[in-house]
Design an enzyme around this catalytic site. Sequence first.
Site, PDB file in Angstrom:
ATOM      1  N   TRP A 359       0.843  -1.196   0.000  1.00 42.72           N
ATOM      2  CA  TRP A 359       0.000   0.000   0.000  1.00 42.72           C
ATOM      3  C   TRP A 359       0.886   1.256   0.000  1.00 42.72           C
ATOM      4  CZ3 TRP A 359      -0.260   4.041   3.509  1.00 42.72           C
ATOM      5  CH2 TRP A 359      -1.338   4.912   3.361  1.00 42.72           C
ATOM      6  N   HIS A 360       2.012   1.192   0.719  1.00 44.82           N
ATOM      7  CA  HIS A 360       2.869   2.370   0.823  1.00 44.82           C
ATOM      8  C   HIS A 360       3.567   2.706  -0.489  1.00 44.82           C
ATOM      9  CE1 HIS A 360       2.403   1.858   5.174  1.00 44.82           C
ATOM     10  NE2 HIS A 360       2.674   3.148   5.219  1.00 44.82           N
ATOM     11  N   GLY A 361       3.911   1.712  -1.249  1.00 48.10           N
ATOM     12  CA  GLY A 361       4.600   2.037  -2.493  1.00 48.10           C
ATOM     13  C   GLY A 361       4.815   0.813  -3.341  1.00 48.10           C
TER      14      GLY A 361
END
Lengths: 509, 361
Positions: A359-361
């Site tokens: 989700w973060h990257g």
Amino acid sequence: MLSLIADAPPHDAGFTSGLAYFRWLHELLPAPFFHTQAFLAFFALVLAVYWTIPRRFQMTRIWVLVIASFHFYAAWSFELAFLVTGTTLLDYLFGRAMGATDRPRVRKLLACTSVCMNLGVLCYFKYRGFFLNELYEGMRALGMDPGFTKLNPLEVIVPFGISFYTFEAISYAVDVYKRKIEPEKSLPRFLLFILFFPHLVAGPIVRAGDFLVQTRRPKRWNWLRVQLGVQLFLVGAFKKMAIADRMALYCDPVFKDPEAFGTVTVWFAVLAYAIRIYCDFSGYSDMALGAAHLLGYKLTNNFNMPYLAANVSEFWRRWHISLSTWLRDYVFIPLGGSRGGAWFTRRNLLLTMLIGGLWHGAAWGYIAWGAAHGLLLVFHKVFHDFCESRERLKAALDTWAGIGLRILVTFFCVSLCWVLFQPELGKALTVFEKLFSIQKGQTLLLSNWALWTTVGVLLACQLILRSGLWAQLHARLPAPVLGTGYAVCLCAALVLAPDAGTTFIYFQF
Amino acid sequence: MFRALFRLRPFVRTSPEGAPRARRSKRGRAALALVCGAGAFALLQVLFVVFTELSPVLSDPIYAARERQLGALRTEKPNDKLVLFLGSSRVQDAFRAGAVNGATAFNFGTPGAGPIANSLYLRRLHRAGHVPDVLFLELMYPLCADGGPWPQEGPLITADRVTRTERDLLIERYGFPGDLYRRLWRRSALVPFLTHGFKLIGRAAPDALPSNKQMRAAHGADDHGWLAPLEGLKPDPEKRDKQLAHYKPWVTDWRPGPWTHAALTDTFDLCRERGTAVALVLMPEGTAFRALPNPDARARIDSYVAELKAQFGCSVIDAREWFGDEQFLDGHHLLRPGAERFTARLVAEGIEPLLKARGAK
């Protein structure tokens, strides 16, 4: 690499050919960052207009906020502002359609369509480049012709905050499908739920159940709430400008070129990065909460002194609370949670954290970071079970010394995990190599006492907050002293801000 | 009616502590805190701006440090002749003013100072009561180059360093871009804590700044303003090439700029009014630097210097060829031995004759 992200120029391409109105808007508000003079001017204008409208015109106030939020995003990229508004409209329609039928299959189909649409938008913008490039590399490695060219990651435009608002929209669709909430009938209220500018670009991830109900309450000017909002905004600005940006001076050069620096400097950089990311993100969240309070809305508190957590599980109950609860409710529990056996629970924990990392990257570094946290959570669970049957060990860990040691170990583990929290895994591995083998290299141009002073001040502030001393003091301080304190806090933030400030780390997500 | 009143009492007093009143008082306290906060912030801002208008201590710390040192020297020996050397970092590193006997000599070299900055500084020094008897004025010819609509020194004299009066002077007399410079000045006045923040830290806790931003020029100079080059440094070809690349566009086809000429004229006029003898100095340069101007440009530089000498009747010390490359760190900043030799030669050939002419012992 961190500073490459931080210093990446705002998306300007669209403004050379876009409508004159949006070009003008972009000049006025070039980047959606809360600590800029342009944002403060924009926010002051919105506040003035919002509170000038009489209370009985509640819907007009909502429209004002929707329009302001749209402009806030459109000033950065009008095409993407239309995209966000468009998907929000579709989410609204899907919600209404779900509310209009009782047929389970149709409801399920509508919920799935809404979720898939949001995930599709997220994947297209955020993960397309990563997956295509990995596919390209894989095919090349196998000696096959990919038939397409590799994408330059810097040319892939990822809309600000896409992960935040898609998760909000997904949670709405799921909650409506599960009948936890009623589908929202009012379009402006629903638009405000997704587009509300304080949380639009970097959270906190709000839930429809918490937010939509607030849109129905008439808003009154309340000095207590305004004071709270201003206080939160000031604390957030101080964290961002005076601490996070200053810590960036210690960690950015090292994380950019870890090869060049010696082991001791790299350890200091890891410590500085842990402080930086906390103050950067929690500072942003505080400012978002403050801005929302000034408009009469309450957003979810996103941080609760996470570095004072005594284990990783507790850390995740204190760090990015809106995301961790989202992952718990919409990933971990649907996967089965801890209802199955021990291995089943561990698998679910790992999967949830892997998704959290992704989700973060869209990069291996973030995936590795998620996996590392998953493993830490699994290890903690195993250790916790191990301690359950050993009373003396449990008692020792619950003493002051034991708790202090657990806090230190947790902070150490979490700080090491932050090394992985960057797009380039290769650089992270170089940092690890530097950390665990004594190597000589450059030192920074900065003296370390400023770093230690920051650590000391931050720790003291957290302990004062945790002990409840600040709450007592705040209630007793005379108003002029409190006010002067606000002024001094703001002046200190301005003085301590390095001349080259950085953007918010979490804006890229 | 009596009963009704009795019935109302519990409604008014919802709790024994009198909660509505307490809530009102809390709201009043919150409002007062916010008003006080806004007022205190505004007051602090105004005080800061007024302070920077009155004193350069925070706005221009390098100048302020030099002026303070000069003041201290003058207090020690109030009757001595004052020899002042105004110039750039070339002067700052090269002239050990403490070696001058028979007068109070002071090195007022500051990084990036050309004719316009020197003219401003001389005005400030006059206002502070420091009128030199002899002024050595560096002719930093790269900064005198005609660089188009704005003077080359424009980006070096940032708007946050000057007062309102100086800002107007720079715009009206020295060709600084009016709208832009006024806007920048207003911005620095609007958020003075942000603009002058790092200077404030540099003064209160310089270690909190990266070592390259600690303004060594402000704090590291000796009592006579000399910022001694560090011992043991050697010529650095990489630094030299960087400096050459930086100066090349200004110097290759050098022509005198109108704005810097105006500044030089003003400086000479100020000196004439106050009876100060002036000597123009062209600081030493390495061979690569000397070769930067093309032959025509070099001729123009020489003829410009000759014109200045004729127009203002000043003496000229052309030190460009005094030393070989081994004496320079980067082709134009002298190393420590070079600085010692430069000082000795300048004293013998420039300062002593001028002082004698002024009747010093």
